[in-house]
Design an enzyme around this catalytic site. Structure first.
Site, PDB file in Angstrom:
ATOM      1  N   TRP A 103       2.537  17.958  32.733  1.00 46.16           N
ATOM      2  CA  TRP A 103       3.861  18.513  32.423  1.00 46.16           C
ATOM      3  C   TRP A 103       4.200  18.384  30.957  1.00 46.16           C
ATOM      4  O   TRP A 103       4.734  19.327  30.352  1.00 46.16           O
ATOM      5  CB  TRP A 103       4.934  17.900  33.318  1.00 46.16           C
ATOM      6  CG  TRP A 103       4.762  18.357  34.736  1.00 46.16           C
ATOM      7  CD1 TRP A 103       4.416  17.601  35.817  1.00 46.16           C
ATOM      8  CD2 TRP A 103       4.855  19.711  35.219  1.00 46.16           C
ATOM      9  NE1 TRP A 103       4.298  18.395  36.932  1.00 46.16           N
ATOM     10  CE2 TRP A 103       4.568  19.682  36.588  1.00 46.16           C
ATOM     11  CE3 TRP A 103       5.156  20.933  34.608  1.00 46.16           C
ATOM     12  CZ2 TRP A 103       4.566  20.841  37.387  1.00 46.16           C
ATOM     13  CZ3 TRP A 103       5.152  22.085  35.394  1.00 46.16           C
ATOM     14  CH2 TRP A 103       4.864  22.034  36.760  1.00 46.16           C
ATOM     15  N   ASP A 173      11.992  14.593  29.954  1.00 41.68           N
ATOM     16  CA  ASP A 173      11.845  15.324  31.211  1.00 41.68           C
ATOM     17  C   ASP A 173      11.813  14.272  32.325  1.00 41.68           C
ATOM     18  O   ASP A 173      10.863  13.502  32.435  1.00 41.68           O
ATOM     19  CB  ASP A 173      10.537  16.129  31.162  1.00 41.68           C
ATOM     20  CG  ASP A 173      10.253  16.882  32.456  1.00 41.68           C
ATOM     21  OD1 ASP A 173      10.971  16.697  33.449  1.00 41.68           O
ATOM     22  OD2 ASP A 173       9.276  17.662  32.454  1.00 41.68           O
ATOM     23  N   LYS A 197      12.903  17.580  43.212  1.00 41.12           N
ATOM     24  CA  LYS A 197      12.096  16.410  43.544  1.00 41.12           C
ATOM     25  C   LYS A 197      12.960  15.287  44.102  1.00 41.12           C
ATOM     26  O   LYS A 197      12.811  14.903  45.243  1.00 41.12           O
ATOM     27  CB  LYS A 197      11.308  15.957  42.324  1.00 41.12           C
ATOM     28  CG  LYS A 197      10.044  16.798  42.191  1.00 41.12           C
ATOM     29  CD  LYS A 197       9.727  17.269  40.856  1.00 41.12           C
ATOM     30  CE  LYS A 197       8.628  18.314  40.901  1.00 41.12           C
ATOM     31  NZ  LYS A 197       8.371  18.869  39.587  1.00 41.12           N
TER      32      LYS A 197
HETATM   33  C1  LIG Z   1       7.930  19.617  38.668  1.00 40.08           C
HETATM   34  C2  LIG Z   1       7.999  19.244  37.235  1.00 40.08           C
HETATM   35  C3  LIG Z   1       8.197  20.204  36.226  1.00 40.08           C
HETATM   36  C4  LIG Z   1       8.321  21.655  36.521  1.00 40.08           C
HETATM   37  O1  LIG Z   1       9.538  21.869  37.092  1.00 40.08           O
HETATM   38  P1  LIG Z   1      10.094  23.320  37.440  1.00 40.08           P
HETATM   39  O2  LIG Z   1      11.466  22.967  37.908  1.00 40.08           O
HETATM   40  O3  LIG Z   1       9.208  23.901  38.486  1.00 40.08           O
HETATM   41  O4  LIG Z   1      10.098  24.116  36.189  1.00 40.08           O
HETATM   42  C5  LIG Z   1       8.268  19.769  34.928  1.00 40.08           C
HETATM   43  N1  LIG Z   1       8.150  18.477  34.610  1.00 40.08           N
HETATM   44  C6  LIG Z   1       7.961  17.526  35.538  1.00 40.08           C
HETATM   45  C7  LIG Z   1       7.837  16.098  35.137  1.00 40.08           C
HETATM   46  C8  LIG Z   1       7.875  17.887  36.880  1.00 40.08           C
HETATM   47  O5  LIG Z   1       7.695  16.944  37.816  1.00 40.08           O
END
Ligand SMILES: *Cc1c(COP(=O)(O)O)cnc(C)c1O
Length: 364
Positions: A103, A173, A197
């Site tokens: 990511w 993030d 998540k």
């Molecule tokens: C799932 C995830 C993403 C991508 O997320 P989207 O909402 O599908 O764009 C980005 N960073 C992390 C750490 C993730 O777990």
């Protein structure tokens, strides 16, 4: 009781059962309105109450200081890979990226479309199994920001500390760790996460941004990505993802009723310990991540006898343990154990792993 399995999927992920029941219970008639939450205006009083309570509960749980704004947007964490540089810097500024897994790698790659990018750590050389110490990072003097992913959802690598970046805003993030334990929001310039998540359904993306980083979006930034326009409109520049916002609000109420983030942290600490211990004790299974950087929420593991991989998945599914297949880039298995996965669910998985190991280890 309806038929429910233990869902170890990484996202969209399991939601707390009481929340699903509440959603089902009030789906056709929200608060005596004769309408469902799916059918009401985002600008009406009923949704306004939902929106305000959700933000208040998020602020309370995360202890978000007053000088931070909360934006309820869309586009996922992936759109924030672009929104962050559009709001925080010019195209010839340099953004530092800590690349510790898939990511953060994607964030750096997307960032290259919008600014200069300096990869201050590249974990690829270790197969993204550890995080090099801060003394080895090549940070840029006067960088516009430092971006990282607190937890790498695919590789199962997590920062056990908050990086020190001085005056340079830290952009985090937190898609797969938000609300898994208390955090100190004041250490960050921007925090963002997709809801799907650990917060709620897919479709909602939350951005927590410090006041002084708002109002500086570069010319040409689309309105819905402009933090100032989003914040001053109460995240209602256009139609927000009302249903995801509502369900996320119920999840926050559930977290509060369960004892808040200190309680979530205690449970999550025990859950990950149980699972890693079982993997480490087994003779068939391995987690290859440096123990100091193992993720609390996403536990990837491999089996030493690859021909047993489909057997494990089939037997697990039969036992009601689903979505244990590893990410398509890594293979093997992955158990995501977010807040909604009860401790008893992790114990069931541990028992299954131990039984499987006993039955098959000798025969391999
Ligand atoms: C799932 C995830 C993403 C991508 O997320 P989207 O909402 O599908 O764009 C980005 N960073 C992390 C750490 C993730 O777990």
């Amino acid at each position: 009781m309806p038929h429910r399995v233990l869902n170890f999927g990484a996202g969209p992920a399991m939601l707390p059962h009481p929340v699903l029941e509440q959603v089902a219970g009030e789906l056709t008639d929200l608060d005596g309105s004769g309408m469902s939450v799916l059918e009401i205006s985002h600008r009406g009083a009923a949704f306004e109450r939902i929106a305000e309570r959700t933000e208040a509960d998020l602020r309370d749980l995360l202890a978000i200081p007053h000088n931070y704004r909360v934006i309820f947007g869309q586009g996922g964490a992936t759109l924030q890979f672009a929104a962050v540089p559009l709001n925080l810097c010019s195209s010839n500024a340099t953004a530092d990226h800590l690349v510790t897994g898939e990511w953060s790698r994607r964030a750096a790659h997307e960032g290259e479309r919008f600014s200069r990018v300096n990869v201050a750590i590249d974990g690829a050389s270790s197969g993204y199994r550890t995080i090099p110490p801060q003394t080895e990072w090549t940070l840029t003097q006067g960088a516009a920001f430092v971006a990282y992913a607190v937890n790498e959802t695919i590789h199962g690598v997590e920062f056990p500390y908050v990086p020190e970046t001085g005056d340079v805003p830290l952009v985090a993030d937190m898609s797969s760790t938000i609300l898994s334990r208390p955090i100190d929001v004041s250490r960050f310039g921007v925090i963002y996460f997709g809801a799907q998540k650990n917060l709620g359904p897919a479709g909602l993306t939350v951005v927590i941004v410090r006041d002084d980083l708002i109002g500086k979006a570069r010319a040409g930034t689309p309105s819905v990505l402009d933090y100032e326009m989003a914040a001053t409109s109460g995240s209602m520049l256009n139609t927000p993802p009302t249903f995801a916002w509502y369900v996320s609000g119920l999840v926050l109420q559930w977290i509060r009723s369960e004892g808040g983030l200190a309680e979530m942290a205690a449970r999550n600490q025990r859950k990950q310990q149980l699972l890693y211990d079982a993997i480490d004790r087994s003779s068939l299974f391995d987690n290859e991540v440096d123990p100091a950087y193992r993720s609390w929420t996403n536990v990837p593991f491999q089996i030493r006898e690859p021909h047993l991989e489909p057997v494990f998945l089939t037997e697990a599914a039969t036992a009601g343990l689903t979505n244990l297949k590893g990410h398509r880039t890594l293979g093997g298995f992955r158990a995501s154990i977010y807040n909604a996965m009860p401790e008893s669910g992790v114990r069931t998985l541990v028992q299954f792993i131990e039984d499987f190991d006993q039955r098959w280890a000798g025969m391999a």
